[in-house]
Write a protein that holds these residues in place. Structure first.
Motif, short mmCIF file in Angstrom:
data_model
loop_
_atom_site.label_atom_id
_atom_site.label_comp_id
_atom_site.label_asym_id
_atom_site.label_seq_id
_atom_site.Cartn_x
_atom_site.Cartn_y
_atom_site.Cartn_z
N ARG A 137 47.53 23.64 53.85
CA ARG A 137 46.68 23.17 52.38
C ARG A 137 46.06 21.94 53.51
NH1 ARG A 137 51.47 21.85 48.72
NH2 ARG A 137 52.24 21.18 51.00
N ILE A 138 46.07 21.42 54.44
CA ILE A 138 45.57 20.34 54.59
C ILE A 138 44.48 21.38 55.76
CG2 ILE A 138 45.72 18.66 56.48
CD1 ILE A 138 48.15 17.90 54.85
N ARG A 139 44.93 22.32 56.52
CA ARG A 139 44.24 22.81 56.74
C ARG A 139 43.03 23.20 56.26
NH1 ARG A 139 47.66 25.74 59.28
NH2 ARG A 139 46.85 27.79 58.39
N ARG A 140 42.81 24.17 55.27
CA ARG A 140 42.14 24.53 54.63
C ARG A 140 40.91 23.63 54.03
NH1 ARG A 140 46.19 28.06 53.16
NH2 ARG A 140 46.75 27.22 51.08
N THR A 141 41.74 22.37 53.68
CA THR A 141 40.29 21.37 53.48
C THR A 141 39.92 21.20 54.06
OG1 THR A 141 42.67 20.68 51.25
CG2 THR A 141 40.56 19.20 51.76
N VAL A 142 39.97 20.58 55.34
CA VAL A 142 39.34 19.68 56.02
C VAL A 142 38.81 21.29 57.17
CG1 VAL A 142 40.05 19.48 59.11
CG2 VAL A 142 40.96 18.63 56.79
N GLU A 143 39.36 22.51 56.50
CA GLU A 143 38.15 23.08 56.68
C GLU A 143 36.72 23.81 55.95
OE1 GLU A 143 39.78 27.19 56.69
OE2 GLU A 143 41.01 26.71 59.26
N ARG A 144 37.00 23.32 54.74
CA ARG A 144 36.30 23.70 53.88
C ARG A 144 34.82 22.27 54.61
NH1 ARG A 144 38.25 23.81 47.62
NH2 ARG A 144 35.72 24.01 48.09
N ALA A 145 35.59 20.98 54.38
CA ALA A 145 35.42 19.56 54.51
C ALA A 145 34.28 19.67 55.43
CB ALA A 145 36.20 18.58 54.47
N LEU A 146 34.51 20.20 56.88
CA LEU A 146 33.29 20.89 57.38
C LEU A 146 32.08 21.82 57.06
CD1 LEU A 146 35.91 20.43 61.10
CD2 LEU A 146 34.07 19.07 61.21
N HIS A 147 32.68 22.85 56.66
CA HIS A 147 32.24 23.99 56.29
C HIS A 147 30.91 23.84 55.83
CE1 HIS A 147 31.70 28.31 54.14
NE2 HIS A 147 30.30 28.36 55.47
N GLU A 148 31.23 23.22 54.81
CA GLU A 148 31.01 22.58 53.54
C GLU A 148 30.17 20.98 53.24
OE1 GLU A 148 32.52 23.17 49.93
OE2 GLU A 148 33.41 24.59 50.51
N ARG A 149 30.29 20.45 54.06
CA ARG A 149 29.90 19.36 54.98
C ARG A 149 29.57 17.99 53.24
NH1 ARG A 149 24.25 20.33 58.06
NH2 ARG A 149 24.97 21.34 59.53
N ARG A 150 30.83 18.55 53.30
CA ARG A 150 31.58 17.07 52.43
C ARG A 150 32.31 15.62 52.96
NH1 ARG A 150 33.60 21.25 48.11
NH2 ARG A 150 34.09 19.96 46.77
N VAL A 151 32.31 14.90 51.97
CA VAL A 151 32.84 14.14 52.74
C VAL A 151 34.70 14.25 52.02
CG1 VAL A 151 33.95 11.19 51.70
CG2 VAL A 151 31.86 11.97 52.16
N LEU A 152 35.35 14.09 52.84
CA LEU A 152 36.96 14.20 52.97
C LEU A 152 37.51 12.78 52.99
CD1 LEU A 152 39.20 16.56 53.20
CD2 LEU A 152 38.95 15.88 55.48
N VAL A 153 38.75 13.28 51.92
CA VAL A 153 39.56 11.55 51.92
C VAL A 153 40.62 12.43 52.43
CG1 VAL A 153 41.02 9.87 50.52
CG2 VAL A 153 38.59 10.84 49.10
N VAL A 154 41.47 11.14 53.70
CA VAL A 154 42.52 11.27 54.51
C VAL A 154 43.17 10.24 54.18
CG1 VAL A 154 43.40 12.52 57.07
CG2 VAL A 154 41.09 13.22 55.97
N ASP A 155 44.41 10.71 54.14
CA ASP A 155 46.11 9.52 53.84
C ASP A 155 44.83 8.40 52.91
OD1 ASP A 155 47.70 11.97 54.81
OD2 ASP A 155 47.17 10.82 56.76
N ASP A 156 44.47 8.76 51.30
CA ASP A 156 43.50 7.09 50.94
C ASP A 156 42.21 6.69 52.11
OD1 ASP A 156 45.12 7.92 49.29
OD2 ASP A 156 46.64 7.27 50.06
N VAL A 157 41.27 7.63 52.68
CA VAL A 157 40.49 7.03 53.83
C VAL A 157 39.73 8.38 53.80
CG1 VAL A 157 39.55 6.12 56.13
CG2 VAL A 157 42.47 6.24 55.83
N ARG A 158 38.76 7.33 53.40
CA ARG A 158 37.08 8.26 53.47
C ARG A 158 36.48 8.70 54.62
NH1 ARG A 158 32.00 7.46 53.23
NH2 ARG A 158 30.86 8.75 51.55
N VAL A 159 36.69 9.89 54.58
CA VAL A 159 36.03 10.10 55.99
C VAL A 159 34.76 11.25 56.02
CG1 VAL A 159 36.59 11.49 58.31
CG2 VAL A 159 38.27 10.40 56.84
#
Length: 220
Positions: A137-159
């Motif tokens: 699930r985490i891997r797919r979320t990271v994939e989407r963030a890269l593919h769709e160029r969207r901000v990602l929150v990783v362990d409460d850190v905005r990335v």
């Protein structure tokens, strides 16, 4: 079949259907789920950017935009065997689901004998899976963030994600957080949430100079 595999298989089934499309009832029968589940899956594909739309009226169903289909491509059995080996070695790693979907496409356009020859070759390629895979699930979320160029929150850190890197036997998400570049080991991330906010496009060159042994996956 888990939901991830079903989504990929559903996508390929719709592609194969072409302009005729498939009804929700027919898809439910094929995948042995309810029509409600199929409708939820279609909605998930649409949200992910897959160009499928509902055709109303008698004989209607779900149809894929013809621009999303591939023109005829000829693969040799050796080429597909190579693809299958690469996909198998990448199991549980970033974008592996997309790689498996691409392999399914390649297999679907091969003639029966070539497909059998490719299978015989791959029966003689064995892989010992020793790397601990990251959470799917985490891997797919990271994939989407890269593919769709969207901000990602990783362990409460905005990335703002920049790229994925594999080094020292692990995969890392490299991004900017709090104005500085940080490396997040995928297998150590405990939570990842995709936001609706577009990420800042950061040139890879700003991260620094990679080692001479490092290459982008496009440099094959």
């Amino acid at each position: 079949m888990n939901r991830t595999d079903r989504l990929y298989a559903l996508r390929e089934e719709l592609r194969r259907a072409g302009p005729a499309g498939r009804t929700a009832e027919r898809l439910a029968e094929v995948f042995e789920v309810s029509t409600r589940t199929i409708k939820r899956d279609i909605a998930a594909l649409q949200q992910g950017g897959f160009p499928v739309w509902a055709r109303p009226g008698p004989g209607g169903g779900y149809v894929v935009d013809k621009a999303a289909t591939l023109p005829p491509i000829n693969f040799t059995d050796a080429e597909v065997a190579g693809l299958a080996a690469a996909v198998a070695a990448h199991r549980g790693q970033p974008f592996d689901g997309y790689a498996r979907a691409a392999l399914v496409k390649a297999l679907s356009v091969m003639d029966t004998q070539a497909r059998k020859r490719a299978t015989l070759v791959n029966d003689r390629v064995w892989i010992d899976y020793t790397d601990p895979p990251s959470d799917a699930r985490i891997r797919r979320t990271v994939e989407r963030a890269l593919h769709e160029r969207r901000v990602l929150v990783v362990d409460d850190v905005r990335v703002d994600p920049v790229f994925l890197a594999r080094t020292d036997g692990s995969w890392f998400l490299v991004g900017r957080a709090g104005g500085v570049i940080k490396w997040f080991r995928l297998e150590s991330i405990t939570a990842a949430r995709l936001t609706r906010e577009p990420s800042v496009v950061i040139p890879v060159e700003e991260i620094g100079i990679p080692p001479v042994t490092a290459k982008a996956s496009a440099d094959f």
